[in-house]
Every structure is written in structure tokens, then in C-alpha cells.
Design an enzyme around this catalytic site. Structure first.
Site, PDB file in Angstrom:
ATOM      1  N   CYS A  97       0.869  -1.223   0.011  1.00  0.00           N
ATOM      2  CA  CYS A  97      -0.072  -0.093   0.133  1.00  0.00           C
ATOM      3  C   CYS A  97       1.102   1.223  -0.203  1.00  0.00           C
ATOM      4  CB  CYS A  97      -1.074   0.165   1.248  1.00  0.00           C
ATOM      5  SG  CYS A  97      -2.010   1.411   1.290  1.00  0.00           S
ATOM      6  N   GLU A 125      -3.924   0.967  -6.375  1.00  0.00           N
ATOM      7  CA  GLU A 125      -2.730   0.198  -6.947  1.00  0.00           C
ATOM      8  C   GLU A 125      -2.672   0.160  -8.219  1.00  0.00           C
ATOM      9  OE1 GLU A 125      -0.412  -1.058  -5.422  1.00  0.00           O
ATOM     10  OE2 GLU A 125      -1.182  -1.481  -3.267  1.00  0.00           O
TER      11      GLU A 125
END
Length: 218
Positions: free
Chosen positions: A2, A104
Site C-alpha cells: 500500500c 494500486e
């Protein structure tokens, strides 16, 4: 992993979910939060104190590592309880990092194509985190990650460890230090709650893009 997320839910609403206090803060809605910046973090200093929301540096480096130590932004859930860099924090200094969603990138896409990942019901997320005092006296943190699950795995093979509502207070509790006890009390959310969509490549440059349009479908 992340490495970028968004947080725009008012801190007061987030605090109410765990009974936390909100000190005066300059934190504002952000749609492209990057590592190496100050972020909103929930933590509980002691068993007898109320959880609070405060700012921490997104970059974990315990004081003993000094300024030459690595500064990871993520910690893998598979090894966080045993890794020498993180195990003390896993036992005694756990925190929650609130977010509305995270980004992402599709592997090998050119230009790098970001996707925004969030709950289908648009409720806020609470990432499991760890924190430690840095050598300069400030607090730094890292987001715990796990293998990708559900639709999030379509974009990346790792994702933040997102805790369900019943786990939040257990994760924060400083009196719970045993590894197996923590594992027995803490659960991640159902992977079916998560969805994603492609968004603008403006996300790729956090210095240039911070507006709410960043989370709109491309």
C-alpha cells in the site's frame, strides 16, 4: 503493498467508531496521500487512556535504528510478529490508519494505470498499522499488508490488512501483547466488500494531483 491512499471522511466520524478523541489538527481531506508525509493515525497510549487521533510520519524507523536505518512504509503480516524490526511494535505499539480507499497499479501497464480500491458501500476503512518513536523524537508508522483477496487481487498481489469493526479496539489495546491472543481477536474484513475501478493517471504524481476528481472512474 500500500503506497498511496485517500482519506476524506471527517476525523470526528472516524473517531466515533473507536471512541477516540480528536485533538486540534491541520489535517484536511486528501485524495492522494503519499509516503513520507504526515498522516492521520489512531492509537492508544496506555490501557487507562482514551484512543486519540494524531499525526504520524508515514515511514517506520524505530529510534534504535537511528537515521541510517531503513524506513519501510509497509510491514508484511506473515512476518510482522517475528521480524526484529517490527516485533516490538506488533506487541506494544499497534495503531489504525483510516482511509476511504487506496490505489494500486496494474502490473506492466504503460503508462502506469492506477486503480482506486474501496468498499462497495463507501464506508471508511481501517488499516492495521504499527508505530515507533523515530530518532528525531517524532512518531513514524507503517501499514500492515496481507496477500491480495477478492477483487483487490485483480490489481495487486498485496493489500492493506483492513480490520473489521469488532477488531478495532482489540488491535489498539496496549494491554494485549501476546501474539496468539492478538491473532484470535483480530479479523480482516470480508473480501467481497471491496471493489475497484481505473482512475486518472494524475494519481501517479501526488505533487500535482490532490483533488476529489482523482477517485472518479477514468
Amino acid at each position: 503493498m500500500c503506497g498511496r491512499f485517500a482519506l476524506f471522511t471527517p476525523l470526528e466520524r472516524l473517531a466515533a467508531q473507536v471512541g477516540a478523541s480528536v485533538p486540534d489538527s491541520n489535517l484536511r481531506p486528501r485524495y492522494n496521500v503519499a509516503p513520507g508525509t504526515w498522516i492521520a493515525v489512531m492509537y492508544q497510549a496506555s490501557e487507562n487512556e482514551q484512543p486519540i487521533i494524531d499525526e504520524m510520519w508515514w515511514g517506520y524507523r524505530p529510534r534504535w535504528a537511528k537515521s541510517t536505518g531503513s524506513q519501510p512504509i509497509n510491514a508484511r503480516v506473515e512476518t510482522v510478529a517475528t521480524n526484529a524490526y517490527f516485533k516490538s511494535a506488533f506487541s506494544k505499539h499497534r495503531c489504525l490508519i483510516p482511509a476511504d480507499g487506496w490505489y494500486e497499479w496494474i502490473k506492466d501497464s504503460k503508462p502506469k494505470q492506477p486503480h482506486y480500491i474501496c468498499r462497495k458501500d463507501r464506508e471508511p476503512l481501517f488499516f492495521a498499522g504499527l508505530f515507533a518513536e523515530r530518532d528525531d523524537g517524532s512518531m513514524g508508522c507503517a501499514i500492515v499488508t496481507e496477500p491480495g483477496r477478492g477483487r483487490a487481487a485483480e490489481v495487486h498481489d498485496r493489500m492493506p490488512l483492513i480490520l473489521d469493526d469488532d477488531s478495532l479496539k482489540h488491535w489498539l489495546a496496549p494491554d494485549i501483547t501476546d501474539r496468539e491472543t492478538i491473532r484470535s481477536l483480530v479479523r480482516h474484513i470480508n473480501a467481497n466488500l471491496v471493489e475497484h475501478w481505473a482512475v486518472s493517471t494524475a494519481v501517479n504524481k501526488p505533487a500535482e494531483g490532490q483533488g476529489e476528481e482523482l477517485i472518479n472512474p477514468a
